[in-house]
Design an enzyme around this catalytic site. Structure first.
Site, mmCIF file in Angstrom:
data_model
loop_
_atom_site.group_PDB
_atom_site.id
_atom_site.type_symbol
_atom_site.label_atom_id
_atom_site.label_comp_id
_atom_site.label_asym_id
_atom_site.label_seq_id
_atom_site.Cartn_x
_atom_site.Cartn_y
_atom_site.Cartn_z
ATOM 1 N N GLU A 38 47.533 43.033 48.495
ATOM 2 C CA GLU A 38 47.335 44.313 49.182
ATOM 3 C C GLU A 38 48.403 44.595 50.235
ATOM 4 O O GLU A 38 48.666 45.754 50.572
ATOM 5 C CB GLU A 38 45.952 44.349 49.840
ATOM 6 C CG GLU A 38 44.799 44.444 48.860
ATOM 7 C CD GLU A 38 44.682 45.807 48.206
ATOM 8 O OE1 GLU A 38 45.378 46.743 48.640
ATOM 9 O OE2 GLU A 38 43.910 45.933 47.241
ATOM 10 N N GLU A 83 40.278 22.104 41.834
ATOM 11 C CA GLU A 83 40.125 22.098 43.290
ATOM 12 C C GLU A 83 40.056 20.688 43.862
ATOM 13 O O GLU A 83 40.265 20.482 45.054
ATOM 14 C CB GLU A 83 38.886 22.883 43.710
ATOM 15 C CG GLU A 83 37.554 22.234 43.408
ATOM 16 C CD GLU A 83 36.401 23.018 44.013
ATOM 17 O OE1 GLU A 83 35.775 22.475 44.932
ATOM 18 O OE2 GLU A 83 36.141 24.154 43.575
#
Length: 298
Positions: free
Chosen positions: A83, A114
């Site tokens: 963004e 992870e």
């Protein structure tokens, strides 16, 4: 600390019977819990402010904002990075989101990624991480090995390290120059950290990245002056920003934006100082892109 002992893994007494609640009751329970998020984030205001201050300096020196995380946390980092590009007209290479397991993990879980400590180091090495960069490690539980691996390596190359967790005394906080720990309490659905913890992380990221961009001169008063007008909606917004910032008519704003090659900051500088595009660009460069400095000094 065992996973079962983490605040994010506790059962929430306020939602014990949510499975038999009506839709309206479900909404009210979630809404009541969400009201706690802003207060939890507010307890970390000094650390968040420190993150803005230190990250702004590194970014001004050419550093990159690099977000690292797994699952929801990784996706939130990518969202913030993506963004920033159209909102503040920055180079995409200066805001990067890394998620454990790579791009495919953005849309589907990659098993075991992870938990891979070395993978975090490898991903940052691939980016040629350096001492000017800012690494923001996100983990609601505060213990994700991938994020720890990233932060450990970032410290080795003397990059600025910031951790964002939703538990106190987080594991990732031990490896960060600045540890932000917004404790939002147990989730409405036990362990579903995409809910309150995810919202808290998003709020904190909004503050940090917006603060860094403000300090780069990307905002004049309270309007975006480096928005990238890539579609008709954004062109319209760019014109309105110029109108608001300078007090000119819509037609003058539109005409000046075209003369400025669709660069809002240049257009505002032209109107504020009465100079042409080339001179406006020179003035902005002298003032590090800060229009407030332009107005005060010219």
């Amino acid at each position: 600390m065992n996973i079962k002992d983490l605040t994010t893994e506790q059962r929430n007494p306020k939602s014990l019977h949510i499975d038999s609640a009506t839709p309206l009751e479900i909404v009210k329970i979630i809404n009541q819990e969400d009201k706690k998020i802003a207060d939890a984030v507010g307890t970390q205001d000094k650390e968040i402010a420190k993150a803005i201050e230190y990250a702004s300096k590194r970014y001004r020196e050419g550093g990159r904002l690099i977000y690292v995380g797994a699952g929801t946390s990784g996706r939130l980092g990518i969202l913030d990075a993506v963004e920033l590009v159209p909102t503040y007209r920055i180079n995409p290479e200066r805001a990067i989101g890394l998620i454990a397991g790579g791009q495919s993990a953005m849309f589907r879980a990659v098993e075991g990624a992870e938990d891979d400590l070395q993978l975090g180091e490898k991903d940052l090495k691939d980016l040629k991480l350096n001492e000017k960069d800012i690494v923001i490690g996100l983990a609601a539980s505060g213990r994700t090995p991938y994020v720890i691996g990233c932060l450990k390596y970032a410290n080795q190359v003397k990059a600025l390290t910031i951790s964002i967790a939703c538990v106190k005394k987080s594991e990732i906080g031990k490896y960060a120059d600045i540890a932000i720990e917004a404790v939002v309490g147990p989730e409405v659905i036990t362990g579903s950290t995409r809910m309150k913890a995810g919202t808290a992380q998003k709020m904190i990221l909004n503050m940090i990245s917006t603060g860094v961009m403000i300090k780069q001169g990307k905002v004049y008063e309270n309007v975006m002056v480096d928005v990238m007008p890539t579609n008709s909606k954004l062109v319209d917004r760019a014109c309105r920003i110029i109108e608001v910032a300078t007090g000119v008519s819509e037609s003058v704003a539109s005409d000046t934006l075209e003369k400025a090659d669709m660069n809002v900051a240049v257009a505002i500088t032209m109107l504020k100082t009465g100079v042409d595009k080339e001179k406006a660009m020179d003035i902005l460069k002298e003032c590090n892109g800060n229009i407030s400095s332009v107005v005060n000094n010219y």
